[in-house]
Design an enzyme around this catalytic site. Structure first.
Site, PDB file in Angstrom:
ATOM      1  N   GLY A 294       0.843  -1.186   0.000  1.00 27.18           N
ATOM      2  CA  GLY A 294       0.000   0.000   0.000  1.00 27.18           C
ATOM      3  C   GLY A 294       0.878   1.236   0.000  1.00 27.18           C
ATOM      4  O   GLY A 294       2.071   1.189  -0.323  1.00 27.18           O
TER       5      GLY A 294
ATOM      6  N   PHE B 132     -12.023  19.540   5.808  1.00 28.43           N
ATOM      7  CA  PHE B 132     -12.243  18.194   6.345  1.00 28.43           C
ATOM      8  C   PHE B 132     -12.454  18.306   7.841  1.00 28.43           C
ATOM      9  O   PHE B 132     -12.038  19.281   8.477  1.00 28.43           O
ATOM     10  CB  PHE B 132     -11.043  17.284   6.031  1.00 28.43           C
ATOM     11  CG  PHE B 132     -11.384  16.173   5.068  1.00 28.43           C
ATOM     12  CD1 PHE B 132     -11.561  14.881   5.527  1.00 28.43           C
ATOM     13  CD2 PHE B 132     -11.546  16.436   3.725  1.00 28.43           C
ATOM     14  CE1 PHE B 132     -11.883  13.856   4.647  1.00 28.43           C
ATOM     15  CE2 PHE B 132     -11.865  15.428   2.837  1.00 28.43           C
ATOM     16  CZ  PHE B 132     -12.033  14.121   3.299  1.00 28.43           C
TER      17      PHE B 132
ATOM     18  N   GLN C 149     -11.540   3.622  15.227  1.00 24.86           N
ATOM     19  CA  GLN C 149     -12.410   4.692  14.728  1.00 24.86           C
ATOM     20  C   GLN C 149     -13.579   4.141  13.919  1.00 24.86           C
ATOM     21  O   GLN C 149     -13.400   3.297  13.037  1.00 24.86           O
ATOM     22  CB  GLN C 149     -11.606   5.632  13.834  1.00 24.86           C
ATOM     23  CG  GLN C 149     -12.436   6.777  13.267  1.00 24.86           C
ATOM     24  CD  GLN C 149     -11.589   7.755  12.473  1.00 24.86           C
ATOM     25  OE1 GLN C 149     -11.422   7.617  11.278  1.00 24.86           O
ATOM     26  NE2 GLN C 149     -11.033   8.739  13.172  1.00 24.86           N
TER      27      GLN C 149
ATOM     28  N   HIS D 198     -16.204   5.463  11.312  1.00 21.88           N
ATOM     29  CA  HIS D 198     -16.491   6.589  10.419  1.00 21.88           C
ATOM     30  C   HIS D 198     -17.999   6.793  10.386  1.00 21.88           C
ATOM     31  O   HIS D 198     -18.758   5.839  10.242  1.00 21.88           O
ATOM     32  CB  HIS D 198     -15.966   6.280   9.016  1.00 21.88           C
ATOM     33  CG  HIS D 198     -15.859   7.474   8.129  1.00 21.88           C
ATOM     34  ND1 HIS D 198     -16.971   8.185   7.709  1.00 21.88           N
ATOM     35  CD2 HIS D 198     -14.792   8.084   7.562  1.00 21.88           C
ATOM     36  CE1 HIS D 198     -16.566   9.180   6.930  1.00 21.88           C
ATOM     37  NE2 HIS D 198     -15.257   9.143   6.828  1.00 21.88           N
TER      38      HIS D 198
ATOM     39  N   LEU E  20     -17.720   3.067   2.436  1.00 19.85           N
ATOM     40  CA  LEU E  20     -17.556   4.443   2.898  1.00 19.85           C
ATOM     41  C   LEU E  20     -18.066   5.482   1.914  1.00 19.85           C
ATOM     42  O   LEU E  20     -17.831   5.393   0.714  1.00 19.85           O
ATOM     43  CB  LEU E  20     -16.071   4.705   3.160  1.00 19.85           C
ATOM     44  CG  LEU E  20     -15.752   5.913   4.027  1.00 19.85           C
ATOM     45  CD1 LEU E  20     -16.289   5.715   5.432  1.00 19.85           C
ATOM     46  CD2 LEU E  20     -14.244   6.113   4.070  1.00 19.85           C
TER      47      LEU E  20
ATOM     48  N   GLU F 279     -15.742  11.667   3.827  1.00 16.49           N
ATOM     49  CA  GLU F 279     -15.934  12.918   4.549  1.00 16.49           C
ATOM     50  C   GLU F 279     -15.842  14.118   3.607  1.00 16.49           C
ATOM     51  O   GLU F 279     -16.264  15.219   3.944  1.00 16.49           O
ATOM     52  CB  GLU F 279     -14.859  13.015   5.639  1.00 16.49           C
ATOM     53  CG  GLU F 279     -15.122  14.037   6.703  1.00 16.49           C
ATOM     54  CD  GLU F 279     -14.165  13.826   7.865  1.00 16.49           C
ATOM     55  OE1 GLU F 279     -13.446  14.772   8.192  1.00 16.49           O
ATOM     56  OE2 GLU F 279     -14.150  12.722   8.429  1.00 16.49           O
TER      57      GLU F 279
ATOM     58  N   ARG G  64     -14.450  12.616  13.692  1.00 15.74           N
ATOM     59  CA  ARG G  64     -15.282  11.454  13.364  1.00 15.74           C
ATOM     60  C   ARG G  64     -15.862  10.758  14.586  1.00 15.74           C
ATOM     61  O   ARG G  64     -16.994  10.276  14.556  1.00 15.74           O
ATOM     62  CB  ARG G  64     -14.461  10.464  12.533  1.00 15.74           C
ATOM     63  CG  ARG G  64     -14.159  10.988  11.148  1.00 15.74           C
ATOM     64  CD  ARG G  64     -13.170  10.119  10.417  1.00 15.74           C
ATOM     65  NE  ARG G  64     -12.947  10.621   9.068  1.00 15.74           N
ATOM     66  CZ  ARG G  64     -12.052  10.117   8.238  1.00 15.74           C
ATOM     67  NH1 ARG G  64     -11.314   9.096   8.613  1.00 15.74           N
ATOM     68  NH2 ARG G  64     -11.903  10.629   7.021  1.00 15.74           N
TER      69      ARG G  64
ATOM     70  N   HIS H 106     -13.775   1.664  10.707  1.00 13.10           N
ATOM     71  CA  HIS H 106     -13.007   2.267   9.621  1.00 13.10           C
ATOM     72  C   HIS H 106     -11.500   2.231   9.802  1.00 13.10           C
ATOM     73  O   HIS H 106     -10.777   1.890   8.870  1.00 13.10           O
ATOM     74  CB  HIS H 106     -13.466   3.726   9.455  1.00 13.10           C
ATOM     75  CG  HIS H 106     -12.755   4.474   8.369  1.00 13.10           C
ATOM     76  ND1 HIS H 106     -12.720   4.029   7.060  1.00 13.10           N
ATOM     77  CD2 HIS H 106     -12.057   5.643   8.389  1.00 13.10           C
ATOM     78  CE1 HIS H 106     -12.040   4.889   6.316  1.00 13.10           C
ATOM     79  NE2 HIS H 106     -11.610   5.862   7.103  1.00 13.10           N
TER      80      HIS H 106
ATOM     81  N   GLU I 135      -1.165   2.034   8.769  1.00 10.67           N
ATOM     82  CA  GLU I 135      -2.231   1.727   9.724  1.00 10.67           C
ATOM     83  C   GLU I 135      -1.882   0.582  10.654  1.00 10.67           C
ATOM     84  O   GLU I 135      -2.384   0.513  11.775  1.00 10.67           O
ATOM     85  CB  GLU I 135      -3.538   1.421   8.985  1.00 10.67           C
ATOM     86  CG  GLU I 135      -4.733   1.351   9.920  1.00 10.67           C
ATOM     87  CD  GLU I 135      -6.064   1.153   9.211  1.00 10.67           C
ATOM     88  OE1 GLU I 135      -7.069   0.910   9.909  1.00 10.67           O
ATOM     89  OE2 GLU I 135      -6.101   1.233   7.958  1.00 10.67           O
TER      90      GLU I 135
ATOM     91  N   ARG J 127      -8.299   9.526  14.829  1.00 11.92           N
ATOM     92  CA  ARG J 127      -7.615  10.110  13.675  1.00 11.92           C
ATOM     93  C   ARG J 127      -8.489  11.130  12.972  1.00 11.92           C
ATOM     94  O   ARG J 127      -9.674  10.891  12.737  1.00 11.92           O
ATOM     95  CB  ARG J 127      -7.221   9.016  12.669  1.00 11.92           C
ATOM     96  CG  ARG J 127      -6.599   9.586  11.403  1.00 11.92           C
ATOM     97  CD  ARG J 127      -6.167   8.504  10.452  1.00 11.92           C
ATOM     98  NE  ARG J 127      -7.260   7.749   9.872  1.00 11.92           N
ATOM     99  CZ  ARG J 127      -8.041   8.182   8.878  1.00 11.92           C
ATOM    100  NH1 ARG J 127      -7.898   9.412   8.398  1.00 11.92           N
ATOM    101  NH2 ARG J 127      -8.985   7.403   8.380  1.00 11.92           N
TER     102      ARG J 127
END
Length: 577
Positions: free
Chosen positions: A15, A117, A237, A239, A249, A252, A283, A350, A381, A392
């Protein structure tokens, strides 16, 4: 037959963090990237809304405001030295991606465009600020593609569809890894001086989640089984804007462009919970607000268990150009036209704030004294450098992977240049072979799918947005039951080549380990902070709980210890928005 490979540095995961590290490490030493998935299928590609940096292209901004927002958003559990590094290096991190060719949205005068955001403000909370650099609502996808292209250009060596199942430690330092090649079922031993875990999150421990099916906590699970701790596992978290029923998702970015959340009565209820920045509150606060609205009977639908995200009041051109994926998802999965009506949403699991503990140079630490493990690194992550603290902020995840991925790649390569290879044991693959043989040869008294389903549903019910001693005790007992049943679970497919049955069996073992330490940490922390909300301890307790948790799994039991939060400039204050 086991295959052997030798490298100076090996990165697990392709990633954003893994690829950014590979770009740096491969310039300096012989580097391999091992990835469970083909690189462009990594979960970074699912990140939608943006990557924040105080570029000040649209509004006045500076990195110190960004740092304050991150610390406050993390409910003052963030390590402030790490936050300062991330926010200072954010600007160069975005500009590096631009130079690599990432197609950011642009302002009329050609600068990288920015938008609002949640939790990002100017002048220490005065008002929302436009800080997120973005590429429509496909920013993570663009980062992943850009970094992968650069790695291909640089000749980085990839082992695609290899699944790392064990870490080999020798003389208190890294010696290598054991992986299974999914196409053949063969085991491969990688003899190496330094290793980076960049394996992503573990949201699949929950049922309703935005995480891909592959995010089963493999990296943290391997580390935990090798006697090393995980940090802050109680903080997960949720979301606020997952598609109702399935958790996919809705970014945001929709609220950043002016989207509004309303309950069944049509009320913009965030005005009651965060009167200054309303729908753009952090969040954890928005998710809890939705939970309370539903609990108090103001949810929508036949079961009154969701609320609505509205973008129908916005300019259709803005919605279609800046939020194309969001509108497409609403149409495909819910048959809802977001230009005309509200989209049913509910909180979705999330992001993991906890993970493999590291210092600011991405070195894995092994105790509360922050002693590093020679040759071992983690980023993204799966790691916990603790820039995110207890919660976060949106767009800080893409920033985290690029900043600390880069630092990890440089650090592991430089350390490899000064190390010799540690000796391997006589049969380094023996533990993995034993685990795989056990899974394939068991009598199938229990099924992997049934246990996994019960784990995910019970984690949703007992360790989700809302927790109490009663729910966490129930979940502790449930995990013990499921772990016992897992010992009797077998698989139908007895082959090794592309055996998804076997793969899911291994993944379930990691999920059960992760769930065990998550619940233990949550049960011990008798306060509410960020993503960890205790209905029986609703206040934040800085006197007793201004500290990070460390969790080990020893002889099947969880051992907890704690270490202090690093505070530099900002003492804890009341968290008002």
């Amino acid at each position: 037959m086991t295959q052997y490979h030798t490298y100076d540095s090996v990165i697990i995961g392709a990633g954003g963090a893994g690829l950014r590290a590979a770009l740096e490490s491969s310039k300096r030493v012989r580097t391999a990237v091992i990835t469970k998935l083909y690189p462009t299928r990594s979960h970074t590609g699912a990140a939608q809304g943006g990557m924040c940096a105080a570029l000040a292209n649209v509004e006045e901004d500076n990195w110190e405001w960004h740092a304050y927002d991150t610390i406050k958003g993390g409910d003052f559990l963030s390590d402030q030295d790490a936050v300062e590094i991330m926010c200072r290096e954010a600007i160069d991190a975005v500009l590096d991606l631009e130079r690599m060719g990432l197609p950011f949205n642009r302002t009329p005068d050609g600068k990288i465009d920015q938008r609002r955001f949640g939790g990002h403000t100017r002048n220490h909370g005065e008002a929302p600020v436009k800080r997120a650099a973005y590429a429509a609502d496909r920013t993570g996808h663009m980062i992943l593609q850009t970094l992968f292209q650069q790695c291909v250009k640089q000749g980085v060596e990839f082992f695609d569809e290899y699944y790392v199942l064990d870490l080999i430690l020798s003389e208190d330092r890294v010696a290598g890894l054991v992986a299974i090649q999914l196409a053949t079922g063969e085991l491969h031993v990688f003899h190496t001086k330094t290793v980076l875990f960049a394996t992503g999150g573990y949201g699949r421990v929950f049922k309703v989640t935005s995480n891909a099916h592959a995010l089963t906590g493999d990296g943290p699970g391997v580390v935990l089984r090798r006697g090393l701790p995980l940090e802050d596992m109680e903080f997960f978290q949720f979301h606020p804007t997952g598609i109702y029923g399935i958790g996919i998702l809705l970014s945001e970015a929709a609220r950043g462009e002016g989207g509004i959340i309303r309950n069944a009565n049509g009320e913009r209820f965030m005005e009651r919970y965060a009167p200054t920045i309303k729908d753009l509150a952090p969040r954890d606060m928005v998710s809890r607000a939705i939970y309370f609205e539903i609990k108090e009977g103001r949810g929508a639908g036949p079961n009154k268990d969701y609320v609505y995200l509205h973008v129908d009041h916005l300019d259709p051109k803005v919605v279609e150009e800046k939020l194309p994926d969001i509108t497409e998802f609403a149409r495909i999965y819910l048959n809802v036209e977001p230009l005309k009506e509200g989209v049913p949403i509910q909180p979705t699991a999330h992001y993991a704030m906890g993970g493999i503990p590291t210092n600011v140079d991405a070195q894995v630490i092994q105790d509360a004294s922050n002693t590093p493990v020679t040759g071992l690194y983690a980023a993204g992550e799966c790691a916990c450098v603790s820039v995110h603290g207890a919660n976060r902020l949106g767009t800080n995840s893409l920033l985290d992977i690029v900043v600390f991925g880069r630092r990890a790649g440089i650090g592991m390569a430089e350390e490899a240049q000064h190390l010799d290879l540690a000796p391997l044991p006589e049969h380094p693959e023996a533990d993995v072979e034993r685990m795989l043989t056990d899974l394939t040869e068991r009598t199938r008294l229990e099924t992997i799918g049934a246990i996994r389903g019960e784990l995910q549903q019970s984690m949703d019910d007992n360790c989700g947005v809302f927790r109490t001693e009663d729910t966490l005790r129930a979940q502790t007992n449930k995990i013990v039951e499921l772990q016992d049943r897992y010992k009797r679970a077998g698989i139908q497919d007895k082959s090794r080549a592309y055996n998804t049955d076997l793969l899911e069996g291994v993944e379930l073992g990691f999920l059960l380990d992760i769930a065990q330490v998550m619940v233990a940490g949550a049960r011990a922390r008798t306060e509410s902070r960020g993503g960890h909300y205790r209905g029986d301890f609703e206040a934040r307790d800085d006197v007793n709980w201004m500290k990070h948790s460390l969790a080990w799994k020893i002889n099947g039991d969880t051992k907890l210890d704690y270490k202090p939060v690093t505070v530099t400039n900002y003492q804890p204050t009341e968290r008002k928005y």
